[in-house]
Design a protein around this motif. Structure first.
Motif, PDB file in Angstrom:
ATOM      1  N   VAL A  27      25.889 -40.616 -56.195  1.00  0.00           N
ATOM      2  CA  VAL A  27      25.301 -39.486 -56.913  1.00  0.00           C
ATOM      3  C   VAL A  27      25.806 -38.204 -56.248  1.00  0.00           C
ATOM      4  CG1 VAL A  27      23.187 -38.423 -57.741  1.00  0.00           C
ATOM      5  CG2 VAL A  27      23.250 -40.891 -57.346  1.00  0.00           C
ATOM      6  N   PRO A  28      26.991 -37.724 -56.627  1.00  0.00           N
ATOM      7  CA  PRO A  28      27.561 -36.550 -55.963  1.00  0.00           C
ATOM      8  C   PRO A  28      26.793 -35.277 -56.309  1.00  0.00           C
ATOM      9  CG  PRO A  28      28.891 -37.154 -57.862  1.00  0.00           C
ATOM     10  CD  PRO A  28      27.862 -38.236 -57.689  1.00  0.00           C
ATOM     11  N   THR A  29      26.834 -34.339 -55.396  1.00  0.00           N
ATOM     12  CA  THR A  29      26.230 -33.032 -55.650  1.00  0.00           C
ATOM     13  C   THR A  29      27.140 -32.232 -56.571  1.00  0.00           C
ATOM     14  OG1 THR A  29      25.163 -33.052 -53.484  1.00  0.00           O
ATOM     15  CG2 THR A  29      25.402 -30.917 -54.572  1.00  0.00           C
ATOM     16  N   ARG A  30      26.549 -31.624 -57.597  1.00  0.00           N
ATOM     17  CA  ARG A  30      27.296 -30.798 -58.551  1.00  0.00           C
ATOM     18  C   ARG A  30      26.904 -29.341 -58.336  1.00  0.00           C
ATOM     19  NH1 ARG A  30      26.146 -31.250 -63.576  1.00  0.00           N
ATOM     20  NH2 ARG A  30      28.234 -31.138 -64.438  1.00  0.00           N
ATOM     21  N   TYR A  31      27.906 -28.462 -58.417  1.00  0.00           N
ATOM     22  CA  TYR A  31      27.670 -27.042 -58.170  1.00  0.00           C
ATOM     23  C   TYR A  31      27.887 -26.243 -59.456  1.00  0.00           C
ATOM     24  CZ  TYR A  31      27.546 -28.236 -53.257  1.00  0.00           C
ATOM     25  OH  TYR A  31      27.194 -28.788 -52.041  1.00  0.00           O
ATOM     26  N   HIS A  32      27.044 -25.226 -59.625  1.00  0.00           N
ATOM     27  CA  HIS A  32      27.065 -24.423 -60.848  1.00  0.00           C
ATOM     28  C   HIS A  32      27.184 -22.945 -60.506  1.00  0.00           C
ATOM     29  CE1 HIS A  32      25.648 -27.934 -63.186  1.00  0.00           C
ATOM     30  NE2 HIS A  32      24.912 -28.189 -62.115  1.00  0.00           N
ATOM     31  N   SER A  33      27.734 -22.193 -61.445  1.00  0.00           N
ATOM     32  CA  SER A  33      27.872 -20.752 -61.266  1.00  0.00           C
ATOM     33  C   SER A  33      27.430 -20.025 -62.530  1.00  0.00           C
ATOM     34  CB  SER A  33      29.330 -20.380 -60.950  1.00  0.00           C
ATOM     35  OG  SER A  33      29.476 -18.984 -60.860  1.00  0.00           O
ATOM     36  N   LEU A  34      26.857 -18.844 -62.350  1.00  0.00           N
ATOM     37  CA  LEU A  34      26.474 -18.001 -63.480  1.00  0.00           C
ATOM     38  C   LEU A  34      27.620 -17.101 -63.924  1.00  0.00           C
ATOM     39  CD1 LEU A  34      22.861 -17.075 -62.367  1.00  0.00           C
ATOM     40  CD2 LEU A  34      23.514 -18.529 -64.296  1.00  0.00           C
ATOM     41  N   LEU A  35      28.723 -17.116 -63.185  1.00  0.00           N
ATOM     42  CA  LEU A  35      29.912 -16.369 -63.610  1.00  0.00           C
ATOM     43  C   LEU A  35      30.666 -17.198 -64.640  1.00  0.00           C
ATOM     44  CD1 LEU A  35      31.320 -14.837 -60.321  1.00  0.00           C
ATOM     45  CD2 LEU A  35      30.655 -13.583 -62.367  1.00  0.00           C
ATOM     46  N   LEU A  51      31.218   5.571 -62.924  1.00  0.00           N
ATOM     47  CA  LEU A  51      31.291   4.289 -62.229  1.00  0.00           C
ATOM     48  C   LEU A  51      29.884   3.710 -62.148  1.00  0.00           C
ATOM     49  CD1 LEU A  51      33.585   5.455 -59.276  1.00  0.00           C
ATOM     50  CD2 LEU A  51      34.298   4.327 -61.396  1.00  0.00           C
ATOM     51  N   ILE A  52      29.787   2.442 -61.845  1.00  0.00           N
ATOM     52  CA  ILE A  52      28.466   1.823 -61.692  1.00  0.00           C
ATOM     53  C   ILE A  52      28.326   1.243 -60.289  1.00  0.00           C
ATOM     54  CG2 ILE A  52      28.142   1.343 -64.149  1.00  0.00           C
ATOM     55  CD1 ILE A  52      28.938  -1.569 -63.604  1.00  0.00           C
ATOM     56  N   ASP A  53      27.084   1.160 -59.848  1.00  0.00           N
ATOM     57  CA  ASP A  53      26.745   0.549 -58.560  1.00  0.00           C
ATOM     58  C   ASP A  53      25.618  -0.442 -58.827  1.00  0.00           C
ATOM     59  OD1 ASP A  53      25.936  -0.163 -56.047  1.00  0.00           O
ATOM     60  OD2 ASP A  53      25.531   1.864 -55.335  1.00  0.00           O
ATOM     61  N   VAL A  54      25.995  -1.703 -59.046  1.00  0.00           N
ATOM     62  CA  VAL A  54      25.000  -2.751 -59.315  1.00  0.00           C
ATOM     63  C   VAL A  54      24.450  -3.222 -57.973  1.00  0.00           C
ATOM     64  CG1 VAL A  54      24.541  -4.969 -60.403  1.00  0.00           C
ATOM     65  CG2 VAL A  54      26.235  -3.426 -61.408  1.00  0.00           C
ATOM     66  N   GLN A  55      23.212  -2.909 -57.722  1.00  0.00           N
ATOM     67  CA  GLN A  55      22.602  -3.150 -56.420  1.00  0.00           C
ATOM     68  C   GLN A  55      22.098  -4.594 -56.301  1.00  0.00           C
ATOM     69  OE1 GLN A  55      19.765   0.084 -56.186  1.00  0.00           O
ATOM     70  NE2 GLN A  55      21.358   1.567 -56.749  1.00  0.00           N
ATOM     71  N   PRO A  56      21.750  -5.029 -55.088  1.00  0.00           N
ATOM     72  CA  PRO A  56      21.236  -6.396 -54.914  1.00  0.00           C
ATOM     73  C   PRO A  56      20.070  -6.678 -55.859  1.00  0.00           C
ATOM     74  CG  PRO A  56      21.682  -5.425 -52.786  1.00  0.00           C
ATOM     75  CD  PRO A  56      21.872  -4.325 -53.788  1.00  0.00           C
ATOM     76  N   VAL A  57      20.055  -7.878 -56.394  1.00  0.00           N
ATOM     77  CA  VAL A  57      19.075  -8.276 -57.411  1.00  0.00           C
ATOM     78  C   VAL A  57      17.923  -9.018 -56.762  1.00  0.00           C
ATOM     79  CG1 VAL A  57      18.713  -9.717 -59.457  1.00  0.00           C
ATOM     80  CG2 VAL A  57      20.809  -8.362 -59.222  1.00  0.00           C
ATOM     81  N   GLY A  58      16.704  -8.707 -57.192  1.00  0.00           N
ATOM     82  CA  GLY A  58      15.540  -9.456 -56.746  1.00  0.00           C
ATOM     83  C   GLY A  58      15.266 -10.619 -57.683  1.00  0.00           C
ATOM     84  N   ILE A  59      14.867 -11.753 -57.133  1.00  0.00           N
ATOM     85  CA  ILE A  59      14.563 -12.924 -57.942  1.00  0.00           C
ATOM     86  C   ILE A  59      13.232 -13.514 -57.484  1.00  0.00           C
ATOM     87  CG2 ILE A  59      16.985 -13.480 -58.430  1.00  0.00           C
ATOM     88  CD1 ILE A  59      16.806 -15.649 -56.297  1.00  0.00           C
ATOM     89  N   LEU A  88      21.329 -17.734 -55.389  1.00  0.00           N
ATOM     90  CA  LEU A  88      21.051 -17.373 -56.779  1.00  0.00           C
ATOM     91  C   LEU A  88      21.041 -15.861 -56.985  1.00  0.00           C
ATOM     92  CD1 LEU A  88      20.390 -18.172 -59.654  1.00  0.00           C
ATOM     93  CD2 LEU A  88      17.980 -18.391 -58.984  1.00  0.00           C
ATOM     94  N   ALA A  89      20.474 -15.095 -56.052  1.00  0.00           N
ATOM     95  CA  ALA A  89      20.451 -13.638 -56.201  1.00  0.00           C
ATOM     96  C   ALA A  89      21.877 -13.079 -56.279  1.00  0.00           C
ATOM     97  CB  ALA A  89      19.693 -12.997 -55.041  1.00  0.00           C
ATOM     98  N   ASP A  90      22.800 -13.647 -55.485  1.00  0.00           N
ATOM     99  CA  ASP A  90      24.194 -13.202 -55.520  1.00  0.00           C
ATOM    100  C   ASP A  90      24.857 -13.601 -56.833  1.00  0.00           C
ATOM    101  OD1 ASP A  90      23.799 -12.241 -52.977  1.00  0.00           O
ATOM    102  OD2 ASP A  90      24.854 -13.886 -51.976  1.00  0.00           O
ATOM    103  N   GLU A  91      24.544 -14.797 -57.323  1.00  0.00           N
ATOM    104  CA  GLU A  91      25.109 -15.245 -58.594  1.00  0.00           C
ATOM    105  C   GLU A  91      24.657 -14.341 -59.749  1.00  0.00           C
ATOM    106  OE1 GLU A  91      26.968 -18.261 -59.845  1.00  0.00           O
ATOM    107  OE2 GLU A  91      27.796 -17.714 -57.910  1.00  0.00           O
ATOM    108  N   VAL A  92      23.366 -13.995 -59.749  1.00  0.00           N
ATOM    109  CA  VAL A  92      22.843 -13.133 -60.812  1.00  0.00           C
ATOM    110  C   VAL A  92      23.494 -11.754 -60.745  1.00  0.00           C
ATOM    111  CG1 VAL A  92      20.784 -11.960 -61.681  1.00  0.00           C
ATOM    112  CG2 VAL A  92      20.649 -14.360 -61.001  1.00  0.00           C
ATOM    113  N   ARG A  93      23.601 -11.188 -59.552  1.00  0.00           N
ATOM    114  CA  ARG A  93      24.212  -9.866 -59.409  1.00  0.00           C
ATOM    115  C   ARG A  93      25.669  -9.883 -59.853  1.00  0.00           C
ATOM    116  NH1 ARG A  93      26.981  -5.804 -57.602  1.00  0.00           N
ATOM    117  NH2 ARG A  93      28.584  -7.319 -57.039  1.00  0.00           N
ATOM    118  N   ALA A  94      26.401 -10.922 -59.466  1.00  0.00           N
ATOM    119  CA  ALA A  94      27.810 -11.020 -59.845  1.00  0.00           C
ATOM    120  C   ALA A  94      27.970 -11.131 -61.357  1.00  0.00           C
ATOM    121  CB  ALA A  94      28.458 -12.209 -59.147  1.00  0.00           C
ATOM    122  N   ALA A  95      27.098 -11.924 -62.002  1.00  0.00           N
ATOM    123  CA  ALA A  95      27.179 -12.081 -63.457  1.00  0.00           C
ATOM    124  C   ALA A  95      26.865 -10.765 -64.166  1.00  0.00           C
ATOM    125  CB  ALA A  95      26.223 -13.174 -63.919  1.00  0.00           C
TER     126      ALA A  95
END
Length: 206
Positions: A27-35, A51-59, A88-95
């Motif tokens: 049962v291998p571990t599977r990895y997912h991305s929101l990008l 320009l935009i400055d997308v700041q760290p996201v709270g979750i 997850l917070a980094d994934e959301v911010r990147a997306a």
């Protein structure tokens, strides 16, 4: 007799370890991305003049972990074998950054030097809900704010929600979350143009 017994026990232990390893590795571990790596950049009708400055996201704390956390009836379950490729917070911010940069045809300068005369729109997002129901839907509630590097302007604070149906499988669930974030980004982008021009604006319909 004793050496033979010890040898046999060692052999049984080794076999048990091999069998356990085989079960675990099956049962291998599977990895997912929101990008969304397949998303195509579509030129905006008129590139933003800022320009935009997308700041760290709270979750929410409940989903702030490496595993996908899903709702199954009344239970909330972390899935040990289904994980985010990054926090997850980094994934959301990147997306959100990728979606906003595409929609506005501008650059996210978060953490980067910027020209002294550049107009920079700060975007802060906090997710109050990040709900995942496999085979049913993905839903988020967000509070977000816009601000500019201009002492004459006050921040604009808005709230938005998005919900998308999810097909069977965890890949489809993650895809549904990508769509919810894209919907929120689209509303932010719409408000951003007016706010950046006038220093104030109206929150988009939820």
């Amino acid at each position: 007799m004793m050496p033979s017994l010890a040898t046999g026990l060692r052999t049984l232990a080794a076999c048990a370890a091999l069998l356990l390893g085989a079960c675990t590795s099956s049962v291998p571990t599977r990895y997912h991305s929101l990008l969304d790596a397949s998303a195509e950049a579509i030129a905006a009708a008129s590139p933003a003049s800022f320009l935009i400055d997308v700041q760290p996201v709270g979750i929410p704390a409940q989903v702030d972990r490496p595993q996908l956390v899903v709702r199954d009836g009344g239970d909330v379950l972390p899935l040990e074998q289904e994980r985010w490729i990054a926090p997850l917070a980094d994934e959301v911010r990147a997306a959100l950054s990728a979606d906003l940069s595409r929609e506005l045809a501008t650059t996210d300068v978060a953490g980067q030097p910027r020209p002294p005369d550049a107009r920079v729109l700060g975007i802060k997002v906090e997710l109050r809900r990040f709900e995942s129901v496999p085979g049913a839907y993905a839903a988020i509630d967000a509070v977000w704010s816009l601000s500019v590097n201009d002492a004459k302007s006050s921040p604009q604070v808005c709230a938005s929600s998005a919900r998308e149906p999810a097909g069977q499988g965890y890949d489809e669930l993650v895809r549904a979350h990508r769509l919810t974030l894209a919907a929120i980004a689209s509303r932010i982008a719409s408000a951003a143009r007016t706010y950046a021009a006038a220093g104030k604006g109206v929150c988009p319909a939820n």
